[in-house]
Design a protein around this motif. Sequence first.
Motif, PDB file in Angstrom:
ATOM      1  N   SER A 274       0.852  -1.208   0.000  1.00  0.00           N
ATOM      2  CA  SER A 274       0.000   0.000   0.000  1.00  0.00           C
ATOM      3  C   SER A 274       0.880   1.248   0.000  1.00  0.00           C
ATOM      4  O   SER A 274       1.881   1.316   0.701  1.00  0.00           O
ATOM      5  N   ASN A 275       0.519   2.247  -0.795  1.00  0.00           N
ATOM      6  CA  ASN A 275       1.264   3.513  -0.824  1.00  0.00           C
ATOM      7  C   ASN A 275       0.916   4.400   0.353  1.00  0.00           C
ATOM      8  O   ASN A 275       1.638   5.346   0.664  1.00  0.00           O
ATOM      9  N   ASP A 276      -0.142   4.169   0.992  1.00  0.00           N
ATOM     10  CA  ASP A 276      -0.580   4.975   2.128  1.00  0.00           C
ATOM     11  C   ASP A 276      -0.613   4.114   3.355  1.00  0.00           C
ATOM     12  O   ASP A 276      -1.085   2.994   3.327  1.00  0.00           O
ATOM     13  N   LYS A 277      -0.097   4.670   4.435  1.00  0.00           N
ATOM     14  CA  LYS A 277      -0.045   3.930   5.679  1.00  0.00           C
ATOM     15  C   LYS A 277      -1.430   3.652   6.204  1.00  0.00           C
ATOM     16  O   LYS A 277      -1.694   2.588   6.744  1.00  0.00           O
ATOM     17  N   ASP A 278      -2.353   4.631   6.026  1.00  0.00           N
ATOM     18  CA  ASP A 278      -3.683   4.477   6.596  1.00  0.00           C
ATOM     19  C   ASP A 278      -4.604   3.659   5.709  1.00  0.00           C
ATOM     20  O   ASP A 278      -5.657   3.246   6.134  1.00  0.00           O
TER      21      ASP A 278
ATOM     22  N   HIS B  60      10.250 -18.095   1.474  1.00  0.00           N
ATOM     23  CA  HIS B  60      10.284 -17.191   2.629  1.00  0.00           C
ATOM     24  C   HIS B  60      11.170 -15.981   2.378  1.00  0.00           C
ATOM     25  O   HIS B  60      10.891 -14.864   2.839  1.00  0.00           O
ATOM     26  N   THR B  61      12.220 -16.159   1.573  1.00  0.00           N
ATOM     27  CA  THR B  61      13.137 -15.018   1.289  1.00  0.00           C
ATOM     28  C   THR B  61      12.457 -13.940   0.461  1.00  0.00           C
ATOM     29  O   THR B  61      12.700 -12.743   0.618  1.00  0.00           O
ATOM     30  N   VAL B  62      11.539 -14.392  -0.442  1.00  0.00           N
ATOM     31  CA  VAL B  62      10.813 -13.409  -1.244  1.00  0.00           C
ATOM     32  C   VAL B  62       9.917 -12.550  -0.357  1.00  0.00           C
ATOM     33  O   VAL B  62       9.776 -11.334  -0.519  1.00  0.00           O
ATOM     34  N   GLU B  63       9.319 -13.168   0.602  1.00  0.00           N
ATOM     35  CA  GLU B  63       8.447 -12.448   1.525  1.00  0.00           C
ATOM     36  C   GLU B  63       9.227 -11.385   2.302  1.00  0.00           C
ATOM     37  O   GLU B  63       8.761 -10.252   2.498  1.00  0.00           O
ATOM     38  N   MET B  64      10.419 -11.743   2.772  1.00  0.00           N
ATOM     39  CA  MET B  64      11.240 -10.783   3.521  1.00  0.00           C
ATOM     40  C   MET B  64      11.636  -9.606   2.650  1.00  0.00           C
ATOM     41  O   MET B  64      11.664  -8.436   3.094  1.00  0.00           O
ATOM     42  N   ALA B  65      11.935  -9.909   1.382  1.00  0.00           N
ATOM     43  CA  ALA B  65      12.311  -8.803   0.476  1.00  0.00           C
ATOM     44  C   ALA B  65      11.154  -7.855   0.240  1.00  0.00           C
ATOM     45  O   ALA B  65      11.314  -6.622   0.179  1.00  0.00           O
ATOM     46  N   GLN B  66       9.968  -8.403   0.122  1.00  0.00           N
ATOM     47  CA  GLN B  66       8.793  -7.554  -0.075  1.00  0.00           C
ATOM     48  C   GLN B  66       8.533  -6.679   1.142  1.00  0.00           C
ATOM     49  O   GLN B  66       8.176  -5.500   1.020  1.00  0.00           O
ATOM     50  N   LEU B  67       8.694  -7.230   2.330  1.00  0.00           N
ATOM     51  CA  LEU B  67       8.508  -6.424   3.541  1.00  0.00           C
ATOM     52  C   LEU B  67       9.526  -5.298   3.631  1.00  0.00           C
ATOM     53  O   LEU B  67       9.208  -4.173   4.054  1.00  0.00           O
ATOM     54  N   ASP B  68      10.734  -5.583   3.229  1.00  0.00           N
ATOM     55  CA  ASP B  68      11.768  -4.531   3.271  1.00  0.00           C
ATOM     56  C   ASP B  68      11.448  -3.400   2.313  1.00  0.00           C
ATOM     57  O   ASP B  68      11.630  -2.213   2.623  1.00  0.00           O
ATOM     58  N   GLY B  69      10.907  -3.756   1.137  1.00  0.00           N
ATOM     59  CA  GLY B  69      10.525  -2.710   0.171  1.00  0.00           C
ATOM     60  C   GLY B  69       9.395  -1.860   0.705  1.00  0.00           C
ATOM     61  O   GLY B  69       9.362  -0.633   0.483  1.00  0.00           O
ATOM     62  N   GLU B  70       8.470  -2.462   1.398  1.00  0.00           N
ATOM     63  CA  GLU B  70       7.376  -1.698   1.961  1.00  0.00           C
ATOM     64  C   GLU B  70       7.876  -0.743   3.046  1.00  0.00           C
ATOM     65  O   GLU B  70       7.401   0.404   3.147  1.00  0.00           O
ATOM     66  N   HIS B  71       8.834  -1.164   3.840  1.00  0.00           N
ATOM     67  CA  HIS B  71       9.399  -0.273   4.868  1.00  0.00           C
ATOM     68  C   HIS B  71      10.066   0.938   4.224  1.00  0.00           C
ATOM     69  O   HIS B  71       9.931   2.080   4.702  1.00  0.00           O
TER      70      HIS B  71
ATOM     71  N   THR C 151       9.368   2.301   1.409  1.00  0.00           N
ATOM     72  CA  THR C 151       8.331   3.187   0.838  1.00  0.00           C
ATOM     73  C   THR C 151       7.704   4.051   1.923  1.00  0.00           C
ATOM     74  O   THR C 151       7.445   5.255   1.738  1.00  0.00           O
ATOM     75  N   VAL C 152       7.447   3.403   3.091  1.00  0.00           N
ATOM     76  CA  VAL C 152       6.863   4.158   4.200  1.00  0.00           C
ATOM     77  C   VAL C 152       7.807   5.259   4.653  1.00  0.00           C
ATOM     78  O   VAL C 152       7.404   6.399   4.954  1.00  0.00           O
ATOM     79  N   ILE C 153       9.086   5.005   4.694  1.00  0.00           N
ATOM     80  CA  ILE C 153      10.072   6.021   5.122  1.00  0.00           C
ATOM     81  C   ILE C 153      10.092   7.182   4.135  1.00  0.00           C
ATOM     82  O   ILE C 153      10.152   8.369   4.511  1.00  0.00           O
TER      83      ILE C 153
ATOM     84  N   LEU D 240       7.712   8.257   2.253  1.00  0.00           N
ATOM     85  CA  LEU D 240       6.480   9.034   2.419  1.00  0.00           C
ATOM     86  C   LEU D 240       6.579   9.953   3.623  1.00  0.00           C
ATOM     87  O   LEU D 240       6.097  11.101   3.627  1.00  0.00           O
ATOM     88  N   GLN D 241       7.165   9.446   4.708  1.00  0.00           N
ATOM     89  CA  GLN D 241       7.320  10.286   5.904  1.00  0.00           C
ATOM     90  C   GLN D 241       8.254  11.471   5.623  1.00  0.00           C
ATOM     91  O   GLN D 241       8.022  12.599   6.062  1.00  0.00           O
ATOM     92  N   ARG D 242       9.330  11.272   4.921  1.00  0.00           N
ATOM     93  CA  ARG D 242      10.254  12.362   4.586  1.00  0.00           C
ATOM     94  C   ARG D 242       9.581  13.418   3.710  1.00  0.00           C
ATOM     95  O   ARG D 242       9.786  14.627   3.886  1.00  0.00           O
ATOM     96  N   ALA D 243       8.783  12.940   2.790  1.00  0.00           N
ATOM     97  CA  ALA D 243       8.116  13.914   1.904  1.00  0.00           C
ATOM     98  C   ALA D 243       7.120  14.746   2.672  1.00  0.00           C
ATOM     99  O   ALA D 243       6.982  15.972   2.454  1.00  0.00           O
ATOM    100  N   SER D 244       6.438  14.162   3.632  1.00  0.00           N
ATOM    101  CA  SER D 244       5.459  14.931   4.409  1.00  0.00           C
ATOM    102  C   SER D 244       6.151  15.921   5.333  1.00  0.00           C
ATOM    103  O   SER D 244       5.631  17.014   5.609  1.00  0.00           O
ATOM    104  N   ILE D 245       7.312  15.601   5.822  1.00  0.00           N
ATOM    105  CA  ILE D 245       8.035  16.517   6.715  1.00  0.00           C
ATOM    106  C   ILE D 245       8.563  17.704   5.931  1.00  0.00           C
ATOM    107  O   ILE D 245       8.515  18.857   6.366  1.00  0.00           O
TER     108      ILE D 245
END
Length: 372
Positions: free
Chosen positions: A310-314, A338-349, A351-353, A355-360
């Motif tokens: 998701s591109n939006d946290k909410d 299982h390694t693919v899943e970990m890579a996907q989670l890292d990409g999502e993290h 993206t969230v970071i 988004l936070q920088r852009a809002s600040i």
Amino acid sequence: MSHPRVVHRRRETITALPLYYSGHLLKKLRKEKDFNKYHAELRGATLFLYQDETQYTYTEKLDLKALKSMVLDSPYQKKAPTVFTLTLNTEEVQLKMDNPDTGEVWRCYILTVMKRELPSKLQLLPGQVLQLQDVLAQEKRRILKTCPPLPLRPPFLDSASSSQPPPKDENESTPEVPACFFNVTRQEAERMLEANPGYGGMILRPSTLANNYALTLRQMLPSGPAMRNYRVTATKSGFIIELDTAVIVPSLNDVLKYFTEKMEYRLHPYTLSHPYDTSINVSPATNYISILSSTPKKVPKVQVAPMPSSNDKDEMPAQKEPVHGVYVVPDDSDHYDHTVEMAQLDGEHQTVIKLQRASISKQPDKKEVPNP
């Protein structure tokens, strides 16, 4: 004067019978007045009477096979003579003994050889009983050795058979024929008994006269096997066994029963042998196709689709309500790693970071927070 041993041998030669018992007694016919004294010998089933102990040939003889009854006439008295009345076929004879003890011994011997069994009531000493048992055994063996010859046919049967037989009633039932009945001649029956003694010793066969029968026996004697043949005449009231004294029985099975009992169950009817199997043969095993496989069946595993990013946290993807009655087709892709899943989670993290920088950076009033 002859020696007693010589007299015994001469009497045995003349009578051709074994000696069972002997002694003095008095005898008369029932119609006679006085008794006559004799030396009596019981040989086989015949009572021979001699004038004295030295006489070779007998004066009279009584055939005990024709004995119907033996009755005690005088009452029992310890020292008084004993008188018995013997009823035969043609006459009544009275025998007188000196005392009751001697009379009891004579009674037991006479009844034993006549009935071929021990009397039911015995008043003898143990030694006398043993001697009586030995006499009974000898008499049974003697009867087996000497079977009576085939008797002449009675005249009334000859006259009946010579006449024209009456027409057979259609409603008249055929007599029940035993299993040992064979439609063979006398010679054939004798050959069957000689060839197969283990099958039995009695064959019932048709007679040379119409509607009559004959019985062929094979007896084992000390001198060897002997064949005997007897006539059996069929009448409306039963069957006549033509012996010296005719015997009437109701059926053919009773004819066999009569001879079986008279032969003391040493013979049984002739029956054919039916072969039986003596081994068990196992048939070869059949090649069946087994429906069970030795290799375990591989069950496909269900794969789960990855969580969408998701591109939006909410903003969270709405969870779809399960549709009842619809089957879900699993993905055909390979096993989820299982390694693919970990890579996907890292990409999502990451993206969230961002988004936070852009809002600040879009807020001028607030200080810029250094990037950690």
